[in-house]
Design an enzyme around this catalytic site. Structure first.
Site, short mmCIF file in Angstrom:
data_model
loop_
_atom_site.label_atom_id
_atom_site.label_comp_id
_atom_site.label_asym_id
_atom_site.label_seq_id
_atom_site.Cartn_x
_atom_site.Cartn_y
_atom_site.Cartn_z
N GLU A 1 -5.43 -7.42 -28.64
CA GLU A 1 -5.54 -6.00 -28.30
C GLU A 1 -4.84 -5.14 -29.36
O GLU A 1 -3.91 -5.59 -30.01
CB GLU A 1 -4.83 -5.71 -26.98
CG GLU A 1 -5.39 -6.38 -25.78
CD GLU A 1 -4.75 -5.80 -24.53
OE1 GLU A 1 -5.48 -5.19 -23.74
OE2 GLU A 1 -3.52 -5.94 -24.34
N ASP B 1 -4.01 -10.25 -18.73
CA ASP B 1 -3.84 -9.06 -19.58
C ASP B 1 -2.39 -8.89 -20.03
O ASP B 1 -1.47 -9.38 -19.37
CB ASP B 1 -4.29 -7.82 -18.76
CG ASP B 1 -4.60 -6.62 -19.65
OD1 ASP B 1 -4.55 -6.73 -20.88
OD2 ASP B 1 -4.91 -5.56 -19.07
N ASN C 1 -10.17 -3.61 -15.11
CA ASN C 1 -8.75 -3.75 -14.77
C ASN C 1 -8.50 -3.70 -13.27
O ASN C 1 -8.99 -2.80 -12.59
CB ASN C 1 -7.93 -2.64 -15.43
CG ASN C 1 -7.87 -2.78 -16.94
OD1 ASN C 1 -7.24 -3.69 -17.46
ND2 ASN C 1 -8.57 -1.89 -17.64
N GLU D 1 -9.45 -8.09 -15.30
CA GLU D 1 -8.21 -8.16 -16.07
C GLU D 1 -7.01 -7.98 -15.14
O GLU D 1 -6.92 -6.99 -14.42
CB GLU D 1 -8.18 -7.07 -17.16
CG GLU D 1 -9.30 -7.20 -18.16
CD GLU D 1 -9.05 -6.43 -19.45
OE1 GLU D 1 -7.98 -5.81 -19.60
OE2 GLU D 1 -9.96 -6.46 -20.30
N GLU E 1 -14.36 -3.01 -22.08
CA GLU E 1 -13.31 -2.82 -21.07
C GLU E 1 -13.43 -1.41 -20.52
O GLU E 1 -13.55 -0.44 -21.28
CB GLU E 1 -11.92 -3.02 -21.68
CG GLU E 1 -10.80 -2.73 -20.66
CD GLU E 1 -9.39 -3.03 -21.17
OE1 GLU E 1 -9.24 -3.41 -22.34
OE2 GLU E 1 -8.46 -2.85 -20.37
P1 C2E Z 1 -4.50 -1.82 -20.73
O1 C2E Z 1 -5.34 -2.47 -19.68
O2 C2E Z 1 -3.59 -2.71 -21.51
O3 C2E Z 1 -5.50 -1.01 -21.66
C1 C2E Z 1 -5.34 -0.87 -23.05
C2 C2E Z 1 -4.72 0.47 -23.41
O4 C2E Z 1 -4.49 0.51 -24.81
C3 C2E Z 1 -5.65 1.66 -23.10
O5 C2E Z 1 -4.83 2.78 -22.77
C4 C2E Z 1 -6.33 1.88 -24.45
O6 C2E Z 1 -6.81 3.18 -24.62
C5 C2E Z 1 -5.19 1.58 -25.39
N1 C2E Z 1 -5.65 1.11 -26.72
C6 C2E Z 1 -6.78 0.47 -27.04
N2 C2E Z 1 -6.84 0.18 -28.36
C7 C2E Z 1 -5.68 0.66 -28.90
C8 C2E Z 1 -5.14 0.68 -30.25
O7 C2E Z 1 -5.72 0.19 -31.21
N3 C2E Z 1 -3.91 1.27 -30.38
C9 C2E Z 1 -3.24 1.82 -29.34
N4 C2E Z 1 -2.05 2.37 -29.58
N5 C2E Z 1 -3.72 1.81 -28.08
C10 C2E Z 1 -4.93 1.24 -27.86
P2 C2E Z 1 -5.16 3.70 -21.51
O8 C2E Z 1 -6.63 3.93 -21.43
O9 C2E Z 1 -4.25 4.88 -21.58
O10 C2E Z 1 -4.75 2.79 -20.28
C11 C2E Z 1 -3.41 2.45 -20.06
C12 C2E Z 1 -3.27 1.44 -18.96
O11 C2E Z 1 -3.68 2.02 -17.71
C13 C2E Z 1 -4.15 0.21 -19.15
O12 C2E Z 1 -3.57 -0.68 -20.06
C14 C2E Z 1 -4.19 -0.31 -17.72
O13 C2E Z 1 -3.02 -1.04 -17.43
C15 C2E Z 1 -4.19 0.99 -16.91
N6 C2E Z 1 -5.58 1.28 -16.52
C16 C2E Z 1 -6.54 1.98 -17.17
N7 C2E Z 1 -7.69 2.03 -16.47
C17 C2E Z 1 -7.46 1.34 -15.32
C18 C2E Z 1 -8.26 1.02 -14.17
O14 C2E Z 1 -9.45 1.37 -14.06
N8 C2E Z 1 -7.65 0.31 -13.17
C19 C2E Z 1 -6.35 -0.13 -13.28
N9 C2E Z 1 -5.81 -0.84 -12.26
N10 C2E Z 1 -5.59 0.14 -14.35
C20 C2E Z 1 -6.12 0.87 -15.36
CA CA Z 2 -6.65 -4.17 -19.66
CA CA Z 3 -3.87 -4.87 -22.11
#
Ligand code: C2E
Ligand code: CA
Ligand code: CA
Ligand code: CA
Length: 270
Positions: A232, A175, A113, A145, A58
């Site tokens: 997840e 997602d 995403n 996603e 991802e």
């Molecule tokens: P998401 O798509 O649900 O991504 C999963 C989030 O959970 C990511 O946070 C990831 O770092 C975090 N995560 C993964 N494994 C674990 C775990 O074991 N424990 C915990 N506590 N967290 C975990 P991140 O990278 O801060 O991204 C947050 C949100 O920002 C994402 O949720 C997504 O909705 C958005 N996002 C990130 N990158 C993109 C992108 O390129 N485009 C778009 N449209 N949204 C993005």
């Molecule tokens: Ca995601």
């Molecule tokens: Ca997610």
């Protein structure tokens, strides 16, 4: 009382003002972020929970500004959705991600995403496809996603466009499943290949019988819909074991890997 009330309102307005200032600072910085190469991608593996084998990655956007520091993706994506920059950012990220994907051995796939605006804007899909074509990458190596909340906001349009995506060969993942309305009545209307169980359920899986029950139900749902399921936010061996017991195969989370730059994964040894 009057004085203190006035006092607090002054404090409030100053705070408010500085928040607004900060926000427009971030907004302004965002317009420069792509050109100044401050936005990049980290990847988090999606694994086979039993063997630990990496199945795909991802992509997660990262923005580091020299003065403002790290700005979390959900924050700057939200700003970009409001100020109209989101399409530009999505296309930039997709271009970077496809350049990486090209280097990965098959059948590793990219899970990318999309924000609500991307899904609603039909022209964006054509541009995403254009980037794939330019790099001679097959659509079946890309999964989009889309969050449950996005899907719910415009069910009609979303089911339309996700069908279009599937027709072109893309995979679609629902997602954050369970974090929004959790209404099951709309599920049969949507076209998707994978359902991603929100990490809030995985979080509680040990302490809370109900979370276990919800996950079990979601897994049954997936098998009757003939779609894949990914859990997840798996953070411990105990969570992994319980998920395996419940029959969940694909997983993602800190227990396996944290999101990191692509260079930190050894892909050639696969
Ligand atoms: P998401 O798509 O649900 O991504 C999963 C989030 O959970 C990511 O946070 C990831 O770092 C975090 N995560 C993964 N494994 C674990 C775990 O074991 N424990 C915990 N506590 N967290 C975990 P991140 O990278 O801060 O991204 C947050 C949100 O920002 C994402 O949720 C997504 O909705 C958005 N996002 C990130 N990158 C993109 C992108 O390129 N485009 C778009 N449209 N949204 C993005
Ligand atoms: Ca995601
Ligand atoms: Ca997610
Ligand atoms: Ca999320």
């Amino acid at each position: 009382a009057k004085n203190s009330a006035r006092g607090s309102s002054i404090i409030f307005s100053e705070e408010h003002e500085s928040l607004i200032r900060k926000k427009s600072e971030v907004e302004l910085a965002l317009t420069q972020s792509i050109k100044q190469e401050q936005i990049c991608i980290h990847y988090q593996p999606i694994v086979d929970g039993q063997t630990g084998e990496i199945l795909g990655f991802e992509s997660l956007a990262r923005w580091f500004h020299p003065e403002l520091g790290k700005i979390p993706p959900d924050q700057f994506i939200m700003i970009a959705e409001k100020n109209g920059m989101i399409t530009q950012i999505t296309l930039h990220l997709f271009e970077l991600a496809i350049q990486n994907l090209k280097q990965w051995p098959e059948p590793l796939y990219l899970s990318f995403n999309l924000s609500a605006n991307d899904v609603i804007n039909r022209a964006t899909l054509a541009k995403l496809t254009g980037i794939l074509d330019k790099h001679h990458v097959q659509a079946n190596r890309v999964q989009f996603e889309i969050t449950e909340t996005t899907m719910m906001a415009d069910l009609e349009q979303c089911s339309h466009i996700t069908r279009e995506m599937q027709k072109q060969g893309f995979l679609v993942a629902l997602d954050d499943f369970g974090s929004g309305y959790s209404s099951l009545s709309y599920l049969h209307k949507l076209a998707f290949d994978t359902l991603k169980i929100d990490r809030s359920f995985v979080n509680n899986i040990q302490q809370n019988q109900r979370s276990r029950g919800v996950i079990k139900t979601i897994l049954e749902l997936c098998s009757s819909f003939e779609v894949q399921c990914t859990a997840e936010g798996v953070e411990t061996a105990a969570q992994r074991d319980l998920l395996l017991e419940l029959g969940c195969k694909n997983m993602q989370g800190y227990y396996f890997y944290r999101p990191a730059a692509i260079e930190s994964f050894e892909l050639t040894s696969q």
